[in-house]
Design a protein around this motif. Structure first.
Motif, PDB file in Angstrom:
ATOM      1  N   ALA A   1       0.933  -1.338   0.085  1.00 14.99           N
ATOM      2  CA  ALA A   1      -0.069  -0.003   0.041  1.00 14.99           C
ATOM      3  C   ALA A   1       0.895   1.150   0.056  1.00 14.99           C
ATOM      4  N   GLN A   2       0.144   2.350  -0.798  1.00 11.23           N
ATOM      5  CA  GLN A   2       1.250   3.361  -0.687  1.00 11.23           C
ATOM      6  C   GLN A   2       1.025   3.979   0.499  1.00 11.23           C
ATOM      7  N   SER A   3       2.122   4.877   0.959  1.00 10.70           N
ATOM      8  CA  SER A   3       2.222   5.714   2.058  1.00 10.70           C
ATOM      9  C   SER A   3       2.967   7.004   1.867  1.00 10.70           C
ATOM     10  N   VAL A   4       2.839   7.992   2.698  1.00 12.77           N
ATOM     11  CA  VAL A   4       3.434   9.160   2.739  1.00 12.77           C
ATOM     12  C   VAL A   4       4.189   9.505   4.256  1.00 12.77           C
ATOM     13  N   THR A   5       5.258  10.050   3.979  1.00  8.97           N
ATOM     14  CA  THR A   5       5.982  10.513   5.242  1.00  8.97           C
ATOM     15  C   THR A   5       6.442  12.010   5.248  1.00  8.97           C
ATOM     16  N   GLN A   6       5.935  12.725   6.011  1.00  3.87           N
ATOM     17  CA  GLN A   6       6.373  14.154   6.023  1.00  3.87           C
ATOM     18  C   GLN A   6       7.636  14.323   7.214  1.00  3.87           C
ATOM     19  N   LEU A   7       8.662  14.662   6.570  1.00  2.00           N
ATOM     20  CA  LEU A   7       9.925  14.464   7.687  1.00  2.00           C
ATOM     21  C   LEU A   7      10.032  15.451   8.709  1.00  2.00           C
ATOM     22  N   ASP A   8       9.138  16.603   8.571  1.00  2.00           N
ATOM     23  CA  ASP A   8       9.128  17.753   9.677  1.00  2.00           C
ATOM     24  C   ASP A   8       7.710  17.838  10.168  1.00  2.00           C
ATOM     25  N   SER A   9       7.656  17.685  11.436  1.00  2.00           N
ATOM     26  CA  SER A   9       6.296  17.892  12.102  1.00  2.00           C
ATOM     27  C   SER A   9       6.184  19.557  12.210  1.00  2.00           C
ATOM     28  N   GLN A  10       7.187  20.421  12.303  1.00  2.00           N
ATOM     29  CA  GLN A  10       7.176  21.685  12.547  1.00  2.00           C
ATOM     30  C   GLN A  10       8.221  22.350  11.639  1.00  2.00           C
ATOM     31  N   VAL A  11       7.906  23.309  10.909  1.00  2.00           N
ATOM     32  CA  VAL A  11       8.979  24.379  10.257  1.00  2.00           C
ATOM     33  C   VAL A  11       8.899  25.724  10.599  1.00  2.00           C
ATOM     34  N   PRO A  12       9.529  26.387  11.481  1.00  2.00           N
ATOM     35  CA  PRO A  12       9.572  27.995  11.748  1.00  2.00           C
ATOM     36  C   PRO A  12      10.468  28.651  10.759  1.00  2.00           C
ATOM     37  N   VAL A  13       9.973  29.486  10.128  1.00  2.00           N
ATOM     38  CA  VAL A  13      10.969  30.430   9.121  1.00  2.00           C
ATOM     39  C   VAL A  13      10.574  31.915   9.315  1.00  2.00           C
ATOM     40  N   PHE A  14      11.485  32.917   8.926  1.00  2.00           N
ATOM     41  CA  PHE A  14      11.250  34.092   9.045  1.00  2.00           C
ATOM     42  C   PHE A  14      10.541  34.598   7.557  1.00  2.00           C
ATOM     43  N   GLU A  15       9.942  35.650   7.852  1.00  2.00           N
ATOM     44  CA  GLU A  15       9.072  36.294   6.898  1.00  2.00           C
ATOM     45  C   GLU A  15      10.087  36.712   5.664  1.00  2.00           C
ATOM     46  N   GLU A  16       9.638  36.308   4.506  1.00  2.00           N
ATOM     47  CA  GLU A  16      10.454  36.434   3.123  1.00  2.00           C
ATOM     48  C   GLU A  16      11.623  35.559   2.925  1.00  2.00           C
ATOM     49  N   ALA A  17      11.835  34.716   3.817  1.00  3.47           N
ATOM     50  CA  ALA A  17      12.803  33.597   3.783  1.00  3.47           C
ATOM     51  C   ALA A  17      12.213  32.221   2.695  1.00  3.47           C
ATOM     52  N   PRO A  18      13.031  31.648   2.409  1.00  4.60           N
ATOM     53  CA  PRO A  18      12.715  30.545   1.551  1.00  4.60           C
ATOM     54  C   PRO A  18      12.086  29.596   2.461  1.00  4.60           C
ATOM     55  N   VAL A  19      11.371  28.384   1.934  1.00  7.36           N
ATOM     56  CA  VAL A  19      11.135  27.416   2.650  1.00  7.36           C
ATOM     57  C   VAL A  19      10.949  26.065   1.742  1.00  7.36           C
ATOM     58  N   GLU A  20      11.365  24.817   2.301  1.00  2.00           N
ATOM     59  CA  GLU A  20      11.107  23.553   1.745  1.00  2.00           C
ATOM     60  C   GLU A  20      10.479  22.783   2.770  1.00  2.00           C
ATOM     61  N   LEU A  21       9.296  22.175   2.578  1.00  6.76           N
ATOM     62  CA  LEU A  21       8.636  21.262   3.174  1.00  6.76           C
ATOM     63  C   LEU A  21       8.747  19.637   2.676  1.00  6.76           C
ATOM     64  N   ARG A  22       9.503  18.667   3.312  1.00  5.12           N
ATOM     65  CA  ARG A  22       9.861  17.696   2.729  1.00  5.12           C
ATOM     66  C   ARG A  22       8.812  16.439   2.827  1.00  5.12           C
ATOM     67  N   CYS A  23       8.624  15.694   1.780  1.00  2.00           N
ATOM     68  CA  CYS A  23       7.724  14.577   1.687  1.00  2.00           C
ATOM     69  C   CYS A  23       8.197  13.499   1.193  1.00  2.00           C
ATOM     70  N   ASN A  24       8.193  12.210   1.557  1.00  2.00           N
ATOM     71  CA  ASN A  24       8.674  10.934   0.848  1.00  2.00           C
ATOM     72  C   ASN A  24       7.489  10.145   0.826  1.00  2.00           C
ATOM     73  N   TYR A  25       7.254   9.496  -0.450  1.00  2.00           N
ATOM     74  CA  TYR A  25       6.248   8.186  -0.488  1.00  2.00           C
ATOM     75  C   TYR A  25       6.977   7.104  -0.739  1.00  2.00           C
ATOM     76  N   SER A  26       6.165   6.004  -0.325  1.00  2.00           N
ATOM     77  CA  SER A  26       6.650   4.676  -0.721  1.00  2.00           C
ATOM     78  C   SER A  26       5.534   3.888  -1.757  1.00  2.00           C
ATOM     79  N   SER A  27       5.889   3.651  -2.639  1.00  2.00           N
ATOM     80  CA  SER A  27       4.963   3.026  -3.678  1.00  2.00           C
ATOM     81  C   SER A  27       5.697   2.215  -4.601  1.00  2.00           C
ATOM     82  N   SER A  28       5.171   0.852  -5.212  1.00  2.00           N
ATOM     83  CA  SER A  28       5.920   0.252  -6.114  1.00  2.00           C
ATOM     84  C   SER A  28       5.276   0.294  -7.547  1.00  2.00           C
TER      85      SER A  28
END
Lengths: 112, 114
Positions: A1-28
């Motif tokens: 079965a497919q699933s997803v994992t989000q690697l960070d539960s919280q991400v604090p950043v300053f305004e106007e800064a760049p951000v990346e939210l990570r996601c990995n999935y498992s599927s054949s």
């Protein structure tokens, strides 16, 4: 079965800064991938989706995500965040014809 | 006009009671869903209906009974409420060609069982 994992539960950043939210999935098998956003006390709404074609997908509010099959990832990015981007972000993958499986969510907090 | 609307928005009740949550969509979609979001924000599908027929039932206790009188409505009835039922319940809808993956969510119904 497919699933997803989000690697960070919280991400604090300053305004106007760049951000990346990570996601990995498992599927054949081939997958369809999504990012949804949930603003406080609201339902979820679709930010962007990858079905096929170009691996770089652009969504609403200046967000984009890149599908990387070799790394089984679908990370969400924004080059410059705004206070209004404060929300919970969910990565999701289809499982079967009519089922969407969500990751655990990442809380994005923007500090002034 | 709200696309997917749920009532009530908040529900506080005692253990053992029976309660219902109603959902209506005006998008003309064929498929409707109930999702449960727990206190850690984890979202899990409970049921899916396509044109009034049950498609997905994710081993939810039979105290939970969905009912779809027509394809625009999907209600959720819960019998003998337990503390663990406290959560936010989201209704959603989609086109029948689901592979586009876009679900339209209601604003949620926060259930608190005391």
């Amino acid at each position: 079965a497919q699933s997803v994992t989000q690697l960070d539960s919280q991400v604090p950043v300053f305004e106007e800064a760049p951000v990346e939210l990570r996601c990995n999935y498992s599927s054949s098998v081939s997958v369809y991938l999504f990012w949804y956003v949930q603003y406080p006390n609201q339902g979820l709404q679709l930010l962007l989706k990858y079905l096929s074609g170009s691996t770089l997908v652009k969504g609403i509010n200046g967000f984009e995500a890149e599908f990387n099959k070799s790394q089984t990832s679908f990370h969400l990015r924004k080059p410059s965040v705004h206070i209004s981007d404060t929300a919970e972000y969910f990565c999701a993958v289809t499982q079967g014809a009519q089922k969407l499986v969500f990751g655990q969510g990442t809380r994005l907090t923007i500090n002034p | 006009d709200t696309a997917v609307s749920q009532t009530p928005k908040y529900l506080v009740t005692q253990m053992g009671n029976d309660k219902s949550i109603k959902c209506e969509q005006n998008l003309g979609h064929d498929t409707m869903y109930w999702y449960k979001q727990d206190s850690k924000k984890f979202l899990k599908i409970m049921f899916s209906y396509n044109n009034k027929e049950l498609i997905i039932n994710e081993t939810v206790p039979n105290r939970f009974s969905p009912k779809s009188p027509d394809k625009a409505h999907l209600n959720l009835h819960i019998n003998s409420l337990e503390l663990g039922d406290s959560a936010v319940y989201f209704c959603a809808s989609s086109q029948s060609d689901f592979y586009t993956g876009e679900l339209f969510f209601g604003e949620g119904s926060r259930l608190t069982v005391l």
